[in-house]
Design a protein around this motif. Sequence first.
Motif, short mmCIF file in Angstrom:
data_model
loop_
_atom_site.label_atom_id
_atom_site.label_comp_id
_atom_site.label_asym_id
_atom_site.label_seq_id
_atom_site.Cartn_x
_atom_site.Cartn_y
_atom_site.Cartn_z
N VAL A 250 33.15 -1.34 -16.23
CA VAL A 250 32.83 -0.18 -17.05
C VAL A 250 31.89 0.73 -16.27
O VAL A 250 30.81 0.31 -15.83
CB VAL A 250 32.16 -0.62 -18.37
N ALA A 251 32.30 1.97 -16.07
CA ALA A 251 31.48 2.92 -15.32
C ALA A 251 30.32 3.39 -16.18
O ALA A 251 30.48 3.68 -17.36
CB ALA A 251 32.33 4.12 -14.89
N GLY A 252 29.13 3.45 -15.59
CA GLY A 252 27.95 3.95 -16.29
C GLY A 252 27.22 2.92 -17.12
O GLY A 252 26.15 3.20 -17.64
N ALA A 253 27.76 1.73 -17.29
CA ALA A 253 27.10 0.69 -18.06
C ALA A 253 26.17 -0.10 -17.16
O ALA A 253 26.44 -0.29 -15.97
CB ALA A 253 28.13 -0.23 -18.69
N ALA A 254 25.06 -0.55 -17.73
CA ALA A 254 24.08 -1.32 -16.94
C ALA A 254 23.46 -2.40 -17.82
O ALA A 254 23.33 -2.24 -19.03
CB ALA A 254 23.00 -0.41 -16.39
N VAL A 255 23.07 -3.49 -17.18
CA VAL A 255 22.40 -4.59 -17.86
C VAL A 255 21.09 -4.84 -17.13
O VAL A 255 21.06 -4.97 -15.91
CB VAL A 255 23.26 -5.88 -17.83
N SER A 256 19.99 -4.89 -17.90
CA SER A 256 18.72 -5.28 -17.29
C SER A 256 18.39 -6.68 -17.76
O SER A 256 18.38 -6.96 -18.96
CB SER A 256 17.60 -4.30 -17.67
N ALA A 257 18.18 -7.57 -16.79
CA ALA A 257 17.93 -8.97 -17.08
C ALA A 257 16.90 -9.51 -16.11
O ALA A 257 16.70 -8.95 -15.03
CB ALA A 257 19.23 -9.77 -16.97
N LYS A 258 16.23 -10.60 -16.50
CA LYS A 258 15.27 -11.22 -15.59
C LYS A 258 15.49 -12.72 -15.56
O LYS A 258 15.97 -13.32 -16.53
CB LYS A 258 13.84 -10.89 -15.98
N ILE A 259 15.12 -13.32 -14.45
CA ILE A 259 15.25 -14.76 -14.26
C ILE A 259 14.03 -15.42 -14.91
O ILE A 259 12.90 -15.11 -14.56
CB ILE A 259 15.34 -15.11 -12.76
N VAL A 260 14.29 -16.33 -15.85
CA VAL A 260 13.21 -16.99 -16.58
C VAL A 260 12.77 -18.26 -15.85
O VAL A 260 11.57 -18.48 -15.64
CB VAL A 260 13.63 -17.33 -18.02
N GLU A 261 13.74 -19.11 -15.47
CA GLU A 261 13.40 -20.35 -14.77
C GLU A 261 14.61 -20.92 -14.05
O GLU A 261 15.75 -20.58 -14.38
CB GLU A 261 12.83 -21.39 -15.73
N HIS A 262 14.33 -21.78 -13.08
CA HIS A 262 15.36 -22.55 -12.39
C HIS A 262 15.21 -23.99 -12.88
O HIS A 262 14.10 -24.51 -12.95
CB HIS A 262 15.18 -22.50 -10.88
N LEU A 263 16.33 -24.63 -13.22
CA LEU A 263 16.27 -25.97 -13.75
C LEU A 263 17.53 -26.74 -13.39
O LEU A 263 18.42 -26.20 -12.74
CB LEU A 263 16.10 -25.93 -15.28
N LYS A 264 17.56 -28.01 -13.79
CA LYS A 264 18.72 -28.86 -13.58
C LYS A 264 19.32 -29.21 -14.93
O LYS A 264 18.59 -29.43 -15.89
CB LYS A 264 18.33 -30.13 -12.83
N GLY A 265 20.63 -29.26 -15.00
CA GLY A 265 21.33 -29.59 -16.24
C GLY A 265 21.26 -31.08 -16.53
O GLY A 265 20.65 -31.87 -15.80
N GLU A 266 21.90 -31.47 -17.62
CA GLU A 266 21.93 -32.87 -18.00
C GLU A 266 22.78 -33.67 -17.02
O GLU A 266 23.70 -33.15 -16.40
CB GLU A 266 22.49 -33.01 -19.41
N LYS A 267 22.47 -34.96 -16.92
CA LYS A 267 23.20 -35.82 -16.00
C LYS A 267 24.59 -36.12 -16.55
O LYS A 267 24.76 -36.42 -17.72
CB LYS A 267 22.46 -37.13 -15.78
N VAL A 268 25.58 -36.01 -15.66
CA VAL A 268 26.96 -36.33 -15.98
C VAL A 268 27.33 -37.56 -15.16
O VAL A 268 27.14 -37.58 -13.94
CB VAL A 268 27.90 -35.16 -15.64
N ILE A 269 27.85 -38.58 -15.81
CA ILE A 269 28.25 -39.80 -15.13
C ILE A 269 29.72 -39.70 -14.73
O ILE A 269 30.58 -39.40 -15.57
CB ILE A 269 28.04 -41.04 -16.03
N VAL A 270 30.01 -39.94 -13.45
CA VAL A 270 31.37 -39.95 -12.93
C VAL A 270 31.71 -41.39 -12.65
O VAL A 270 31.08 -42.04 -11.81
CB VAL A 270 31.48 -39.10 -11.64
N PHE A 271 32.71 -41.94 -13.36
CA PHE A 271 33.07 -43.35 -13.21
C PHE A 271 34.54 -43.44 -12.83
O PHE A 271 35.41 -42.93 -13.54
CB PHE A 271 32.82 -44.10 -14.52
#
Length: 105
Positions: free
Chosen positions: A56-77
Amino acid sequence: MYAIVEIAGQQFKIQKGRSIYTHRLEGDVDAALASDKVKILLVDNEGSITVGAPTVAGAAVSAKIVEHLKGEKVIVFKKKRRKGYKKKNGHRQYLTKVFIEDITL
């Protein structure tokens, strides 16, 4: 008002004042998200829908980075029956929490 955007190869439906979790992005905490990292594909402004071709031309989003983290553990069996083969592995995805401050059209 909401928008469909592409960030880090994934598409998200975003609204002002909400947070999303994306794949790990470069940038410091409390830094503004670079506008070239966000592609705006669709904007809905009170029922008036604007579809981009491809963005979309002319559209803009202003956003900020709140935190860096790790997701929940996924078990691969992995297992092969009657062979005695078993392999257990874990994985945690690196994520970034992004707060959407404003969407402008």
